[in-house]
Design a protein around this motif. Structure first.
Motif, PDB file in Angstrom:
ATOM      1  N   ALA A  38       0.852  -1.190   0.000  1.00  0.00           N
ATOM      2  CA  ALA A  38       0.000   0.000   0.000  1.00  0.00           C
ATOM      3  C   ALA A  38       0.884   1.235   0.000  1.00  0.00           C
ATOM      4  N   ILE A  39       0.584   2.142  -0.903  1.00  0.00           N
ATOM      5  CA  ILE A  39       1.311   3.409  -1.002  1.00  0.00           C
ATOM      6  C   ILE A  39       0.508   4.467  -0.247  1.00  0.00           C
ATOM      7  N   ASN A  40       1.087   5.031   0.789  1.00  0.00           N
ATOM      8  CA  ASN A  40       0.395   6.063   1.561  1.00  0.00           C
ATOM      9  C   ASN A  40       0.535   7.413   0.876  1.00  0.00           C
ATOM     10  N   VAL A  41      -0.595   7.975   0.489  1.00  0.00           N
ATOM     11  CA  VAL A  41      -0.604   9.255  -0.226  1.00  0.00           C
ATOM     12  C   VAL A  41      -1.123  10.341   0.701  1.00  0.00           C
ATOM     13  N   GLY A  42      -0.265  11.305   1.005  1.00  0.00           N
ATOM     14  CA  GLY A  42      -0.671  12.434   1.825  1.00  0.00           C
ATOM     15  C   GLY A  42      -1.401  13.461   0.983  1.00  0.00           C
ATOM     16  N   ILE A  43      -2.601  13.824   1.412  1.00  0.00           N
ATOM     17  CA  ILE A  43      -3.393  14.820   0.693  1.00  0.00           C
ATOM     18  C   ILE A  43      -3.827  15.903   1.667  1.00  0.00           C
ATOM     19  N   TYR A  44      -3.971  17.089   1.154  1.00  0.00           N
ATOM     20  CA  TYR A  44      -4.458  18.203   1.953  1.00  0.00           C
ATOM     21  C   TYR A  44      -5.819  18.598   1.394  1.00  0.00           C
ATOM     22  N   VAL A  45      -6.859  18.235   2.112  1.00  0.00           N
ATOM     23  CA  VAL A  45      -8.223  18.503   1.644  1.00  0.00           C
ATOM     24  C   VAL A  45      -8.568  19.940   1.998  1.00  0.00           C
ATOM     25  N   TYR A  46      -8.471  20.827   1.000  1.00  0.00           N
ATOM     26  CA  TYR A  46      -8.704  22.227   1.322  1.00  0.00           C
ATOM     27  C   TYR A  46      -9.882  22.830   0.584  1.00  0.00           C
ATOM     28  N   ASP A  47     -10.027  22.630  -0.678  1.00  0.00           N
ATOM     29  CA  ASP A  47     -11.188  23.190  -1.356  1.00  0.00           C
ATOM     30  C   ASP A  47     -11.192  22.832  -2.832  1.00  0.00           C
ATOM     31  N   TYR A  48     -12.353  23.088  -3.420  1.00  0.00           N
ATOM     32  CA  TYR A  48     -12.533  22.913  -4.853  1.00  0.00           C
ATOM     33  C   TYR A  48     -11.589  23.886  -5.569  1.00  0.00           C
ATOM     34  N   PRO A  49     -10.963  23.495  -6.674  1.00  0.00           N
ATOM     35  CA  PRO A  49     -11.186  22.276  -7.453  1.00  0.00           C
ATOM     36  C   PRO A  49     -10.069  21.229  -7.312  1.00  0.00           C
ATOM     37  N   MET A  50      -9.044  21.517  -6.510  1.00  0.00           N
ATOM     38  CA  MET A  50      -7.885  20.619  -6.498  1.00  0.00           C
ATOM     39  C   MET A  50      -8.150  19.340  -5.714  1.00  0.00           C
ATOM     40  N   ILE A  51      -8.610  19.487  -4.466  1.00  0.00           N
ATOM     41  CA  ILE A  51      -8.998  18.294  -3.707  1.00  0.00           C
ATOM     42  C   ILE A  51      -9.946  18.718  -2.585  1.00  0.00           C
ATOM     43  N   LYS A 247      -9.280  15.869 -20.173  1.00  0.00           N
ATOM     44  CA  LYS A 247     -10.640  15.620 -19.688  1.00  0.00           C
ATOM     45  C   LYS A 247     -10.777  15.961 -18.211  1.00  0.00           C
ATOM     46  N   LEU A 248      -9.768  15.638 -17.419  1.00  0.00           N
ATOM     47  CA  LEU A 248      -9.796  15.929 -15.985  1.00  0.00           C
ATOM     48  C   LEU A 248      -9.772  17.438 -15.719  1.00  0.00           C
ATOM     49  N   VAL A 249      -8.938  18.134 -16.478  1.00  0.00           N
ATOM     50  CA  VAL A 249      -8.870  19.596 -16.335  1.00  0.00           C
ATOM     51  C   VAL A 249     -10.211  20.229 -16.702  1.00  0.00           C
ATOM     52  N   ASN A 250     -10.799  19.767 -17.783  1.00  0.00           N
ATOM     53  CA  ASN A 250     -12.127  20.284 -18.182  1.00  0.00           C
ATOM     54  C   ASN A 250     -13.194  19.972 -17.150  1.00  0.00           C
ATOM     55  N   LYS A 251     -13.087  18.792 -16.543  1.00  0.00           N
ATOM     56  CA  LYS A 251     -14.062  18.375 -15.517  1.00  0.00           C
ATOM     57  C   LYS A 251     -14.000  19.264 -14.287  1.00  0.00           C
ATOM     58  N   HIS A 252     -12.802  19.606 -13.857  1.00  0.00           N
ATOM     59  CA  HIS A 252     -12.649  20.304 -12.578  1.00  0.00           C
ATOM     60  C   HIS A 252     -12.401  21.806 -12.685  1.00  0.00           C
ATOM     61  N   LEU A 253     -11.864  22.258 -13.783  1.00  0.00           N
ATOM     62  CA  LEU A 253     -11.457  23.664 -13.857  1.00  0.00           C
ATOM     63  C   LEU A 253     -12.270  24.507 -14.824  1.00  0.00           C
ATOM     64  N   ASN A 254     -13.084  23.882 -15.642  1.00  0.00           N
ATOM     65  CA  ASN A 254     -13.863  24.664 -16.624  1.00  0.00           C
ATOM     66  C   ASN A 254     -15.359  24.605 -16.331  1.00  0.00           C
TER      67      ASN A 254
END
Length: 254
Positions: A38-51, A247-254
């Motif tokens: 298992a690869i532990n991925v550190g994420i910072y949940v702060y706000d739309y649209p990044m995470i 597609k991901l950029v269009n989904k989250h940033l446009n």
């Protein structure tokens, strides 16, 4: 009896530390171990649209990009929510193996961790209340209180300026609440997050004449995790060339 207990405790601690080190040594640059662990991925949940969280589910550009990388490289991911200021220390202390959170690639950070190739670029912006006409250029911030997210590039930039009172927060939402309550005069966060707040909040605005240079975002790993870094870069190149990234950029940033 006390001596026996002390010796036993020392043995437990030694074994524990040895196992932890062994696991890390196995992980580093061992391709089979990386694939099967298992690869532990550190994420910072702060706000739309990044995470961000949507109905208690993770979402955002960072999250989707990391999952696409995992698919291509057959990685098993476990996400760990971490404060932004703790992401790099958590990598260095082997708590996480990857950090993705809109982390700007800087020379100072490159001394501490290794970065993937860039996957996005963004500048910083200053947000103020809509009826504030006193802050128009950067020098207008002198003597003012400016909210930032702790240890982000905004914190680094604004902290290098003399006569600015820097107020640090864990999340952007808290910084903006402080602004609206009149406890700070401005907030500095990344432009892509700013745009989202401005879209839905008529009480705030971006100071358009205060402009900061764009910086590249990268995915961070430990300095010596070259195999994992290569896998991340290979997958990034693939999704950027096969249309998935667009597609991901269009989904989250446009």
């Amino acid at each position: 009896m006390k001596n026996i207990l002390l010796i036993s405790l020392c043995i437990i601690l030694f074994v524990s530390c040895t196992n932890s080190t062994s696991k890390y040594e196995n992980f580093t640059n061992n391709e089979e171990y990386i694939k099967n662990s298992a690869i532990n991925v550190g994420i910072y949940v702060y706000d739309y649209p990044m995470i961000y969280l949507s109905n208690n589910n993770l979402s955002g550009l960072d999250y989707d990009i990391m999952n696409e990388i995992a698919k291509l490289e057959n990685l098993k991911l476990e996400y760990m929510q971490t404060q932004f200021s703790e992401l790099i220390p958590s990598l260095q202390n082997n708590i996480i193996d990857i950090a993705i959170a809109g982390i700007s690639i800087t020379e100072e950070r490159k001394k501490l961790v290794s970065f993937s190739d860039k996957y996005y670029s963004s500048s910083q912006s200053i947000i103020i209340l809509k009826d504030n006409n006193d802050i128009k250029v950067f020098d207008d911030l002198l003597g003012k209180s400016v909210g930032v997210i702790k240890d982000t590039i905004s914190d680094t930039i604004i902290s290098s300026s003399n006569n600015v009172n820097v107020v640090r927060f864990d999340i952007a939402g808290s910084a903006l609440l402080s602004l609206k309550l009149g406890n700070t005069d401005a907030v500095m966060i990344d432009r892509v997050t700013c745009n989202n707040y401005i879209k839905y909040d008529n009480d705030i605005k971006i100071v358009e004449d205060i402009i900061f240079p764009e910086l590249d975002y990268g995915i961070a790993v430990r300095k010596d995790d070259n195999v994992l870094l290569k896998k991340i870069n290979n997958a990034l190149h693939t999704i950027m060339s096969n249309g998935v990234y667009e597609k991901l950029v269009n989904k989250h940033l446009n």
